[in-house]
Write an enzyme that holds these catalytic residues in place. Structure first.
Site, PDB file in Angstrom:
ATOM      1  N   LYS A 182      18.445 -76.946 -19.201  1.00 14.28           N
ATOM      2  CA  LYS A 182      19.383 -76.651 -20.305  1.00 14.28           C
ATOM      3  C   LYS A 182      18.852 -77.069 -21.679  1.00 14.28           C
ATOM      4  O   LYS A 182      19.613 -77.276 -22.621  1.00 14.28           O
ATOM      5  CB  LYS A 182      20.761 -77.340 -20.046  1.00 14.28           C
ATOM      6  CG  LYS A 182      21.462 -76.786 -18.838  1.00 14.28           C
ATOM      7  CD  LYS A 182      21.925 -75.385 -19.090  1.00 14.28           C
ATOM      8  CE  LYS A 182      21.857 -74.538 -17.850  1.00 14.28           C
ATOM      9  NZ  LYS A 182      21.908 -73.108 -18.153  1.00 14.28           N
ATOM     10  N   ARG A 231      16.584 -81.983 -25.866  1.00 21.54           N
ATOM     11  CA  ARG A 231      17.637 -81.398 -26.709  1.00 21.54           C
ATOM     12  C   ARG A 231      18.655 -82.479 -27.038  1.00 21.54           C
ATOM     13  O   ARG A 231      18.798 -83.454 -26.276  1.00 21.54           O
ATOM     14  CB  ARG A 231      18.314 -80.291 -25.887  1.00 21.54           C
ATOM     15  CG  ARG A 231      19.363 -79.504 -26.592  1.00 21.54           C
ATOM     16  CD  ARG A 231      19.961 -78.461 -25.669  1.00 21.54           C
ATOM     17  NE  ARG A 231      20.601 -77.414 -26.435  1.00 21.54           N
ATOM     18  CZ  ARG A 231      21.144 -76.336 -25.905  1.00 21.54           C
ATOM     19  NH1 ARG A 231      21.111 -76.142 -24.601  1.00 21.54           N
ATOM     20  NH2 ARG A 231      21.712 -75.433 -26.673  1.00 21.54           N
ATOM     21  N   SER A 257      26.148 -77.938 -22.334  1.00 16.29           N
ATOM     22  CA  SER A 257      25.501 -76.786 -21.712  1.00 16.29           C
ATOM     23  C   SER A 257      25.507 -76.898 -20.180  1.00 16.29           C
ATOM     24  O   SER A 257      25.815 -75.942 -19.466  1.00 16.29           O
ATOM     25  CB  SER A 257      24.055 -76.681 -22.224  1.00 16.29           C
ATOM     26  OG  SER A 257      23.403 -75.613 -21.626  1.00 16.29           O
ATOM     27  N   TYR A 290      17.096 -66.174 -31.442  1.00 23.56           N
ATOM     28  CA  TYR A 290      15.983 -65.219 -31.518  1.00 23.56           C
ATOM     29  C   TYR A 290      15.871 -64.471 -30.199  1.00 23.56           C
ATOM     30  O   TYR A 290      16.094 -65.038 -29.119  1.00 23.56           O
ATOM     31  CB  TYR A 290      14.666 -65.955 -31.818  1.00 23.56           C
ATOM     32  CG  TYR A 290      14.478 -66.182 -33.303  1.00 23.56           C
ATOM     33  CD1 TYR A 290      13.898 -65.192 -34.093  1.00 23.56           C
ATOM     34  CD2 TYR A 290      14.914 -67.357 -33.907  1.00 23.56           C
ATOM     35  CE1 TYR A 290      13.742 -65.382 -35.467  1.00 23.56           C
ATOM     36  CE2 TYR A 290      14.762 -67.552 -35.273  1.00 23.56           C
ATOM     37  CZ  TYR A 290      14.180 -66.556 -36.044  1.00 23.56           C
ATOM     38  OH  TYR A 290      14.040 -66.736 -37.398  1.00 23.56           O
ATOM     39  N   LYS A 325      22.390 -67.585 -20.880  1.00 28.26           N
ATOM     40  CA  LYS A 325      21.686 -68.409 -21.890  1.00 28.26           C
ATOM     41  C   LYS A 325      22.297 -68.142 -23.255  1.00 28.26           C
ATOM     42  O   LYS A 325      22.447 -66.981 -23.660  1.00 28.26           O
ATOM     43  CB  LYS A 325      20.193 -68.064 -21.957  1.00 28.26           C
ATOM     44  CG  LYS A 325      19.484 -68.021 -20.630  1.00 28.26           C
ATOM     45  CD  LYS A 325      19.200 -69.390 -20.065  1.00 28.26           C
ATOM     46  CE  LYS A 325      18.602 -69.251 -18.676  1.00 28.26           C
ATOM     47  NZ  LYS A 325      18.832 -70.366 -17.808  1.00 28.26           N
ATOM     48  N   GLY A 326      22.625 -69.237 -23.922  1.00 33.27           N
ATOM     49  CA  GLY A 326      23.202 -69.094 -25.260  1.00 33.27           C
ATOM     50  C   GLY A 326      24.697 -68.888 -25.231  1.00 33.27           C
ATOM     51  O   GLY A 326      25.257 -68.168 -26.063  1.00 33.27           O
ATOM     52  N   ARG A 327      25.352 -69.517 -24.257  1.00 38.50           N
ATOM     53  CA  ARG A 327      26.825 -69.406 -24.179  1.00 38.50           C
ATOM     54  C   ARG A 327      27.476 -70.266 -25.279  1.00 38.50           C
ATOM     55  O   ARG A 327      26.976 -71.367 -25.565  1.00 38.50           O
ATOM     56  CB  ARG A 327      27.321 -69.937 -22.825  1.00 38.50           C
ATOM     57  CG  ARG A 327      27.135 -68.954 -21.677  1.00 38.50           C
ATOM     58  CD  ARG A 327      27.793 -69.502 -20.430  1.00 38.50           C
ATOM     59  NE  ARG A 327      26.934 -70.481 -19.791  1.00 38.50           N
ATOM     60  CZ  ARG A 327      26.469 -70.354 -18.550  1.00 38.50           C
ATOM     61  NH1 ARG A 327      26.788 -69.311 -17.827  1.00 38.50           N
ATOM     62  NH2 ARG A 327      25.710 -71.278 -18.019  1.00 38.50           N
ATOM     63  N   HIS A 340      29.629 -73.042 -26.804  1.00 42.47           N
ATOM     64  CA  HIS A 340      30.113 -74.303 -26.208  1.00 42.47           C
ATOM     65  C   HIS A 340      31.520 -74.628 -26.688  1.00 42.47           C
ATOM     66  O   HIS A 340      31.890 -74.297 -27.819  1.00 42.47           O
ATOM     67  CB  HIS A 340      29.168 -75.447 -26.576  1.00 42.47           C
ATOM     68  CG  HIS A 340      27.785 -75.255 -26.017  1.00 42.47           C
ATOM     69  ND1 HIS A 340      26.711 -75.996 -26.423  1.00 42.47           N
ATOM     70  CD2 HIS A 340      27.301 -74.409 -25.076  1.00 42.47           C
ATOM     71  CE1 HIS A 340      25.630 -75.612 -25.762  1.00 42.47           C
ATOM     72  NE2 HIS A 340      25.966 -74.636 -24.946  1.00 42.47           N
TER      73      HIS A 340
HETATM   74  N1  LIG Z   1      16.288 -67.717 -27.994  1.00 39.04           N
HETATM   75  C1  LIG Z   1      17.176 -68.234 -27.159  1.00 39.04           C
HETATM   76  N2  LIG Z   1      18.014 -67.438 -26.490  1.00 39.04           N
HETATM   77  C2  LIG Z   1      18.921 -67.975 -25.643  1.00 39.04           C
HETATM   78  N3  LIG Z   1      19.053 -69.284 -25.398  1.00 39.04           N
HETATM   79  C3  LIG Z   1      18.234 -70.106 -26.049  1.00 39.04           C
HETATM   80  C4  LIG Z   1      17.266 -69.623 -26.950  1.00 39.04           C
HETATM   81  N4  LIG Z   1      16.595 -70.674 -27.445  1.00 39.04           N
HETATM   82  C5  LIG Z   1      17.135 -71.752 -26.897  1.00 39.04           C
HETATM   83  N5  LIG Z   1      18.123 -71.421 -26.052  1.00 39.04           N
HETATM   84  C6  LIG Z   1      18.931 -72.383 -25.284  1.00 39.04           C
HETATM   85  O1  LIG Z   1      18.463 -72.469 -23.979  1.00 39.04           O
HETATM   86  C7  LIG Z   1      19.522 -73.031 -23.220  1.00 39.04           C
HETATM   87  C8  LIG Z   1      19.268 -72.834 -21.766  1.00 39.04           C
HETATM   88  O2  LIG Z   1      18.249 -73.724 -21.427  1.00 39.04           O
HETATM   89  P1  LIG Z   1      17.346 -73.499 -20.178  1.00 39.04           P
HETATM   90  O3  LIG Z   1      16.724 -72.179 -20.248  1.00 39.04           O
HETATM   91  O4  LIG Z   1      16.421 -74.642 -20.080  1.00 39.04           O
HETATM   92  O5  LIG Z   1      18.383 -73.507 -18.999  1.00 39.04           O
HETATM   93  S1  LIG Z   1      18.031 -73.595 -17.444  1.00 39.04           S
HETATM   94  O6  LIG Z   1      17.810 -75.011 -17.150  1.00 39.04           O
HETATM   95  O7  LIG Z   1      16.877 -72.806 -17.189  1.00 39.04           O
HETATM   96  O8  LIG Z   1      19.228 -73.097 -16.782  1.00 39.04           O
HETATM   97  C9  LIG Z   1      20.719 -72.310 -23.715  1.00 39.04           C
HETATM   98  O9  LIG Z   1      21.805 -73.184 -23.533  1.00 39.04           O
HETATM   99  P2  LIG Z   1      23.315 -72.710 -23.654  1.00 39.04           P
HETATM  100  O10 LIG Z   1      23.537 -72.461 -25.092  1.00 39.04           O
HETATM  101  O11 LIG Z   1      24.145 -73.801 -23.152  1.00 39.04           O
HETATM  102  O12 LIG Z   1      23.440 -71.488 -22.827  1.00 39.04           O
HETATM  103  C10 LIG Z   1      20.403 -72.021 -25.164  1.00 39.04           C
HETATM  104  O13 LIG Z   1      21.133 -72.812 -26.053  1.00 39.04           O
END
Ligand SMILES: Nc1ncnc2c1ncn2[C@@H]1O[C@H](COP(=O)(O)OS(=O)(=O)O)[C@@H](OP(=O)(O)O)[C@H]1O
Length: 393
Positions: A139, A220, A228, A324, A353-355, A357
């Protein structure tokens, strides 16, 4: 003239002989009527047609069958050569019109070269052991990092987390190698399993596997990581339901062992520094990757000893997503697509990814800030640098 003598000759022949003589003399004069009949016979129909043809000078002649076959041969050869000439540049195609035989030869050579190259390429393409691992933390943007890195022509990466050094070590090294995507000897394979960093024994297994392994570690803001992880576990862990609150998930408050296990980066990174030299470990913050991805990617290129290729053209900021995403107009996009789960239409990561919060209740938030502070301090001391996490609040 001695008429009597002549008459005597005449008198010696019988009338029958005389008739014969007359007939033979006539024959000599006029020719044999039988022979004349044979020469004056009607010419055969075939001869007639040939004669007719000769007598029509303007009529188109049909090409003899041999020439037709030759033409067909040439045509076939041309057809066979067509795909090659498509691959060649326009100049060659233009030249082909002028000197077809020369260009046909050239096209054949090019095709042979291409086939040879392709065969060599295929022979060289095979799954190779990774030389770099993204070992943590979950995360913290590990997928984004892996996906973005996969845009690099010298990097390949499996789509899935392999969990080899944690869960599937018993399957053996050969099994692990086979999980990797095919690559060229000049390329670098990167595998990501964010749980590798959590256990010292796993880190030692990695060192035994390859003592030169390079490790990438993403960290992070620990409170954001908690948020997350909470959303992630609500979906993926059966012990939680939709009604489980963030406070409940934290263990009732912000000072539990559960929270501690999530916010304590320092002790795991220290373990990694104990097994690998510091030069082999790069710690990178999610916040910087999120805001300045190209800067981070260039740093990692240099860490991995790769040629610098990343430019701002590789990624585009999506206002809608708030992150991005891949620039789909760039051809490298299709390469990265093999390494990460992403939305084919937008070029952004999938919804997981990128939900967005949830807002944390102020009391709990204060508790968490107080609780995480010493962990952060330990991390900053270990790394000899700070992150702006506490300054955010
Ligand atoms: N470019 C881009 N697009 C989408 N998401 C991004 C990006 N860069 C960083 N992040 C952040 O990555 C978080 C998910 O982390 P991980 O990929 O390590 O998660 S996992 O452990 O593989 O499940 C994910 O966490 P959440 O926001 O909680 O979904 C994102 O905040």
């Amino acid at each position: 003239m001695d008429i009597r003598k002549n008459d005597s000759v005449a008198l010696k022949t019988t009338p029958r002989q005389q008739i014969k003589q007359i007939v033979s003399r006539r024959k000599e004069r006029l020719g044999d009527p039988h022979e004349r009949k044979s020469t004056s016979q009607k010419p055969s129909r075939r001869v007639q047609i040939e004669d007719k043809e000769k007598s029509k000078p303007n009529q188109k002649k049909i090409a003899p069958p041999v020439e037709l076959n030759e033409d067909r041969k040439t045509l076939k050869q041309d057809n066979k050569a067509t795909p090659v000439s498509f691959d060649q540049d326009k100049t060659t195609v233009k030249q082909k019109k002028k000197t077809p035989s020369v260009n046909l030869d050239r096209a054949r050579t090019t095709l042979k070269q291409k086939i040879k190259q392709r065969l060599n390429f295929d022979k060289e393409m095979k799954p190779r052991p990774p030389k770099c691992l993204i070992v943590g933390f979950s995360k913290c943007g590990t997928s984004a990092l892996k996906g973005f890195l996969a845009l690099h022509p010298d990097i390949v990466s499996p789509k899935k987390e392999i969990d080899f050094f944690t869960n599937y070590y018993f399957k053996g090294l050969e099994w692990y190698r086979r999980q990797m995507p095919p690559s060229l000897a000049s390329q670098l394979t990167i595998e990501k399993t964010p749980e590798y960093i959590l256990t010292p024994q796993v880190l030692r297994r990695i060192r035994d596997y390859n003592s030169n392994m390079k490790l990438l570690v993403m960290v992070r803001d620990p409170i954001v990581r908690l948020q997350s992880l909470y959303l992630h576990e609500l979906i993926h862990k059966p012990q939680y339901s939709d009604s489980t609150t963030f406070r409940q998930w934290c263990g009732g408050g912000g000072r539990t062992a559960h929270v501690a296990s999530v916010v304590d980066y320092a002790s795991h990174i220290r373990d990694a520094f104990g097994v690998f030299s510091r030069k082999q470990v790069l710690v990178q913050s999610e916040e910087e990757l999120e805001k300045f991805p190209i800067k981070v990617l260039r740093r990692i290129e240099s860490f991995l000893g790769l040629r610098p290729v990343f430019t701002k053209d590789h990624l585009v900021y999506s206002k809608k997503k708030g992150f991005y995403c891949f620039n789909m107009s760039k051809s490298t996009f299709s390469k990265a697509y093999k390494s990460v789960e992403m939305n084919k239409n937008t070029g952004c990561f999938t919804a997981s990814k990128g939900r967005p919060h949830q807002r944390i209740a102020p009391n709990l938030y204060r508790e968490l800030v107080a609780f995480t502070r010493p962990y952060n301090r330990r991390l900053f001391e270990l790394l000899g640098r700070t992150y702006a996490w506490e300054n955010f609040r």
